[in-house]
Design a protein around this motif. Structure first.
Motif, PDB file in Angstrom:
ATOM      1  N   GLN A 124       0.966  -1.236  -0.006  1.00  0.00           N
ATOM      2  CA  GLN A 124      -0.229   0.053   0.147  1.00  0.00           C
ATOM      3  C   GLN A 124       0.848   1.297   0.122  1.00  0.00           C
ATOM      4  O   GLN A 124       0.345   2.334  -0.178  1.00  0.00           O
ATOM      5  CB  GLN A 124      -1.083  -0.076   1.212  1.00  0.00           C
ATOM      6  CG  GLN A 124      -1.750  -1.289   1.175  1.00  0.00           C
ATOM      7  CD  GLN A 124      -3.142  -0.977   1.490  1.00  0.00           C
ATOM      8  OE1 GLN A 124      -3.769  -0.120   2.452  1.00  0.00           O
ATOM      9  NE2 GLN A 124      -3.972  -1.643   0.607  1.00  0.00           N
ATOM     10  N   ASP A 125       2.071   0.930   0.158  1.00  0.00           N
ATOM     11  CA  ASP A 125       3.127   2.222   0.023  1.00  0.00           C
ATOM     12  C   ASP A 125       4.400   1.845  -0.576  1.00  0.00           C
ATOM     13  O   ASP A 125       4.482   0.584  -1.134  1.00  0.00           O
ATOM     14  CB  ASP A 125       3.267   2.898   1.157  1.00  0.00           C
ATOM     15  CG  ASP A 125       3.950   2.191   2.329  1.00  0.00           C
ATOM     16  OD1 ASP A 125       4.161   0.931   2.026  1.00  0.00           O
ATOM     17  OD2 ASP A 125       4.260   2.462   3.385  1.00  0.00           O
ATOM     18  N   ASN A 126       5.209   2.820  -0.708  1.00  0.00           N
ATOM     19  CA  ASN A 126       6.515   2.145  -1.502  1.00  0.00           C
ATOM     20  C   ASN A 126       7.662   1.705  -0.509  1.00  0.00           C
ATOM     21  O   ASN A 126       8.747   2.311  -0.662  1.00  0.00           O
ATOM     22  CB  ASN A 126       7.079   3.618  -2.106  1.00  0.00           C
ATOM     23  CG  ASN A 126       6.137   3.751  -3.524  1.00  0.00           C
ATOM     24  OD1 ASN A 126       5.315   2.997  -4.067  1.00  0.00           O
ATOM     25  ND2 ASN A 126       5.810   5.288  -3.771  1.00  0.00           N
TER      26      ASN A 126
HETATM   27  C1  LIG Z   1       4.844   5.372  -4.822  1.00  0.00           C
HETATM   28  O1  LIG Z   1       5.814   5.935  -5.732  1.00  0.00           O
HETATM   29  C2  LIG Z   1       5.306   6.336  -7.008  1.00  0.00           C
HETATM   30  C3  LIG Z   1       6.291   6.956  -7.776  1.00  0.00           C
HETATM   31  O2  LIG Z   1       7.345   7.721  -7.305  1.00  0.00           O
HETATM   32  C4  LIG Z   1       4.163   7.707  -6.565  1.00  0.00           C
HETATM   33  O3  LIG Z   1       3.680   8.011  -7.808  1.00  0.00           O
HETATM   34  C5  LIG Z   1       3.066   6.843  -5.734  1.00  0.00           C
HETATM   35  O4  LIG Z   1       2.444   8.039  -5.163  1.00  0.00           O
HETATM   36  C6  LIG Z   1       3.770   6.308  -4.231  1.00  0.00           C
HETATM   37  N1  LIG Z   1       2.872   5.888  -3.744  1.00  0.00           N
HETATM   38  C7  LIG Z   1       2.672   5.848  -2.330  1.00  0.00           C
HETATM   39  C8  LIG Z   1       1.449   5.178  -1.603  1.00  0.00           C
HETATM   40  O5  LIG Z   1       3.276   6.703  -1.697  1.00  0.00           O
END
Ligand SMILES: *[C@@H]1O[C@H](CO)[C@@H](O)[C@H](O)[C@H]1NC(C)=O
Ligand SMILES: Cc1cc2nc3c(=O)[nH]c(=O)nc-3n(C[C@H](O)[C@H](O)[C@H](O)COP(=O)(O)OP(=O)(O)OC[C@H]3O[C@@H](n4cnc5c(N)ncnc54)[C@H](O)[C@@H]3O)c2cc1C
Ligand SMILES: *[C@@H]1O[C@H](CO)[C@@H](O)[C@H](O)[C@H]1NC(C)=O
Ligand SMILES: *[C@@H]1O[C@H](CO)[C@@H](O)[C@H](O)[C@H]1NC(C)=O
Ligand SMILES: *[C@@H]1O[C@H](CO)[C@@H](O)[C@H](O)[C@H]1NC(C)=O
Ligand SMILES: *[C@@H]1O[C@H](CO)[C@@H](O)[C@H](O)[C@H]1NC(C)=O
Ligand SMILES: *[C@@H]1O[C@H](CO)[C@@H](O)[C@H](O)[C@H]1NC(C)=O
Ligand SMILES: *[C@@H]1O[C@H](CO)[C@@H](O)[C@H](O)[C@H]1NC(C)=O
Ligand SMILES: *[C@@H]1O[C@H](CO)[C@@H](O)[C@H](O)[C@H]1NC(C)=O
Ligand SMILES: *[C@@H]1O[C@H](CO)[C@@H](O)[C@H](O)[C@H]1NC(C)=O
Ligand SMILES: *[C@@H]1O[C@H](CO)[C@@H](O)[C@H](O)[C@H]1NC(C)=O
Ligand SMILES: *[C@@H]1O[C@H](CO)[C@@H](O)[C@H](O)[C@H]1NC(C)=O
Length: 496
Positions: free
Chosen positions: A49-51
């Motif tokens: 759910q996140d990076n």
């Molecule tokens: C994860 O990384 C992408 C690319 O940088 C970004 O567009 C996205 O918003 C990020 N997602 C989260 C949940 O932070």
């Protein structure tokens, strides 16, 4: 199929992640809900759910129930109570530089990510600092650099102090300040039963001894460290690279420096011998340091008389040298394997080790993305002598005549399909390295946990008495066995 990291934003899809189908137990689903109720949605993140990025692809692939990001010791203790109450498995993460699932990325359970607990506060007029249990090397260097101070930190900014300063902590400053575990005055520890204790030379001395060497993850969760600071401004840092014609001469000269400069507390160096798949040849490079900003330190004159293909030097702080504290999401992480061995100095063994590496490389030359590096550097006598302070540490090196040579074979590669092939390459290389050390009568059993491979018997290598004493300390603080191989926090190098 694997997609290239040349395309930012694309995710790495490993061919056969063993974890893609991990099911999340009802216990852990329940635990995550309870954590979210207790600490709110920002402290609990669910898988994918996140990076979230962790250093090794094998840990990155792990499917966990949720990640809990506590902000202080009280929250760590309360979170641990929730996890043991719900009987949900978990893993503790600091810098996340481990190479196997469940060390610091929980398979199906909760990853307790200490990253928000990364504060650094100087104390006692800058002679000490209290740092959070989730701080990484870069956090500490940055805070101390600004005051012309430093600590016995490591080479890479993103490595966690949590793993580093519990297992050993070999520092580029080791010839002056020793290993990190020997300059830690105090640990704040959340015991397996969620009691918070201060551990130092006088309070819980057995735990103090045990924490300095057994690595994280055997006695509870460390929420802060009090570390010794040292004056340090900029230092001289150079790098060199040589072509294959000079390998033996360079290694000979490196051996001379490792041994004749054992007691020189102004400098350090180490070399990296690698296989370069692109050109199907070998690279030899070294990093050299002198702890003052100078021009061409004389101690490296003989090394520098060997023609180099690349040579750079600068005056720089340790923080800038070690680089950033975060792991970028792109390129996606690779797979890695570490394994280690130790021996007494031997010029012949050092030369043999490179030959053995070349002899065995054939089978893995075609592994996609292969990047193996053989690294041997000394544990200086100064560092070994430092292992006796404040009751000594658990490593079992007291009284050993230094220097010792510690060797790391570090390999990165791309695809899970090659895991077994890389593992077998390691088996062959280490068999030959240790046979060579035995026959030259320079073998030493010690295995540095920070460079350990899962399955290496790290704690026996500290000597039977130390191993038994460590197990006893573990049993006394963790009668339920929460932080053991059969318990809830079962990943990592375990005492039992
Ligand atoms: C994860 O990384 C992408 C690319 O940088 C970004 O567009 C996205 O918003 C990020 N997602 C989260 C949940 O932070
Ligand atoms: C690129 C790289 C460079 C390195 N350079 C050096 C170097 O210069 N010198 C050196 O000595 N070593 C070095 N190492 C080895 C490194 O010290 C170990 O791998 C160390 O365990 C990494 O710690 P971590 O906190 O980043 O990893 P993590 O995977 O987060 O932690 C390692 C283990 O410790 C446990 N743990 C971590 N923090 C805590 C805590 N606060 N409380 C309880 N348990 C905890 C984890 O649960 C896990 O089992 C390097 C490793 C890499 C990958
Ligand atoms: C995961 O489950 C899917 C669907 O059941 C199956 O096709 C796949 O082989 C499984 N993957 C692994 C690595 O077990
Ligand atoms: C710990 O952090 C929480 C936020 O999660 C906060 O509510 C609490 O007051 C903090 N406790 C202490 C002792 O700082
Ligand atoms: C810092 O040093 C000054 C001067 O020596 C001394 O007066 C002061 O008490 C010291 N403070 C601490 C916290 O040790
Ligand atoms: C750190 O040392 C440098 C070089 O000696 C000096 O210029 C600088 O003022 C010092 N910084 C602090 C905070 O003392
Ligand atoms: C390896 O081969 C490449 C290409 O042939 C060459 O440029 C490079 O200098 C070689 N490296 C070494 C260390 O010999
Ligand atoms: C070694 O030296 C010879 C002669 O100078 C040169 O032709 C050859 O390319 C060198 N080998 C490497 C690996 O650079
Ligand atoms: C370094 O000093 C120690 C202690 O004085 C000594 O035992 C050791 O032999 C010295 N090492 C070298 C290489 O001179
Ligand atoms: C280390 O540096 C100090 C201070 O500059 C100097 O006095 C000493 O001689 C140096 N030691 C060696 C072995 O070069
Ligand atoms: C480092 O600083 C010293 C002292 O200022 C200077 O003499 C030397 O040239 C510098 N070295 C490098 C590599 O910039
Ligand atoms: C927690 O464990 C410690 C160490 O074994 C023990 O001294 C303490 O009494 C325990 N606390 C509770 C509340 O059980």
């Amino acid at each position: 199929m694997r997609l290239s990291w040349l395309f930012p934003g694309w995710t790495l899809i490993s061919s056969a992640s063993a974890y893609q189908n991990t099911t999340i137990s009802p216990n852990c689903q329940n635990a995550c809900q309870l954590l979210q109720v207790a600490f709110g949605p920002t402290a609990v993140q669910y898988f994918a759910q996140d990076n979230f990025t962790i250093w090794d692809a094998k840990q990155q692939e792990v499917r966990y129930a949720c990640r809990f990001e506590p902000s202080n010791t009280t929250d760590v203790a309360a979170g641990l109570r929730i996890l043991t109450g719900a009987w949900c498995n978990f893993a503790v993460k600091c810098g996340g530089h481990s190479r196997d699932p469940d060390f610091s990325s929980s398979v199906g359970g909760v990853t307790i990510d200490l990253k928000n607990m990364n504060g650094v506060e100087a104390a006692n007029n800058g002679t000490r600092a209290r740092i959070g249990g989730g701080a990484v090397t870069a956090d500490v260097y940055a805070a101390l650099d600004a005051r012309n101070l430093t600590f016995a930190g490591g080479r890479v900014g993103s490595v966690g102090v949590g793993g580093f300063a519990t297992g050993g902590g070999t520092s580029p400053l080791a010839s002056r300040h020793g290993w990190a575990i020997d300059s830690i005055y105090e640990y704040e520890l959340v015991l397996p039963n969620a009691t918070v204790v201060t551990v130092d030379e006088h309070q819980h001395p057995e735990l103090y001894w045990a924490l300095r060497g057994a690595g994280g993850g055997n006695f509870g969760i460390i929420t802060s460290f009090v570390i010794q600071n040292f004056p340090q401004g900029q230092l001289y840092a150079g790098s060199r690279a040589w072509n294959g014609n000079y390998t033996e001469r360079v290694i000979d000269e490196v051996y001379n420096l490792y041994t004749s400069q054992d007691n020189n507390s102004n400098m350090s160096l180490e070399y990296y011998y690698g296989y370069v798949a692109r050109s199907d040849n070998y690279s030899l490079a070294a990093n050299v340091r002198y702890y003052d900003p100078v021009e061409d330190p004389q101690v490296f004159d003989r090394l520098d008389s060997i023609p180099a293909i690349a040579r750079s030097q600068r005056n720089i702080t340790l923080g800038n040298l070690a680089g950033p504290g975060h792991i970028p999401a792109t390129p996606p992480p690779l797979r890695h394997l570490f394994q280690t061995t130790t021996n007494f100095p031997s010029r012949e063994w050092l030369q043999n080790s490179l030959r053995i590496f070349r002899e065995e490389i054939g089978e893995v030359k075609s592994v996609e993305g292969i990047n193996p590096q053989l690294i041997t550097y000394p544990i200086p006598s100064r560092a070994i002598r430092g292992m006796t302070v404040r009751g000594g540490n658990a490593l079992g090196l007291n009284g050993v005549q230094g220097p010792l040579f510690v060797t790391l074979l570090s390999t990165a590669w791309a695809s899970a399909e090659d895991d077994a092939r890389v593992g077998e390459f390691y088996d062959r290389v280490f068999k030959k390295l240790e046979d060579s050390a035995q026959s030259l009568n320079v073998y030493h059993p010690y295995k540095y946990i920070g460079y350990g491979r899962l399955g290496q018997d790290i704690f026996s290598s500290y000597g039977e008495a130390n191993n038994e004493r460590l197990v006893q300390v573990q049993e006394s603080v963790d009668p339920q066995g929460i932080f053991t191989s059969g318990g809830l926090c079962h990943g990592g190098f375990k005492l039992r």
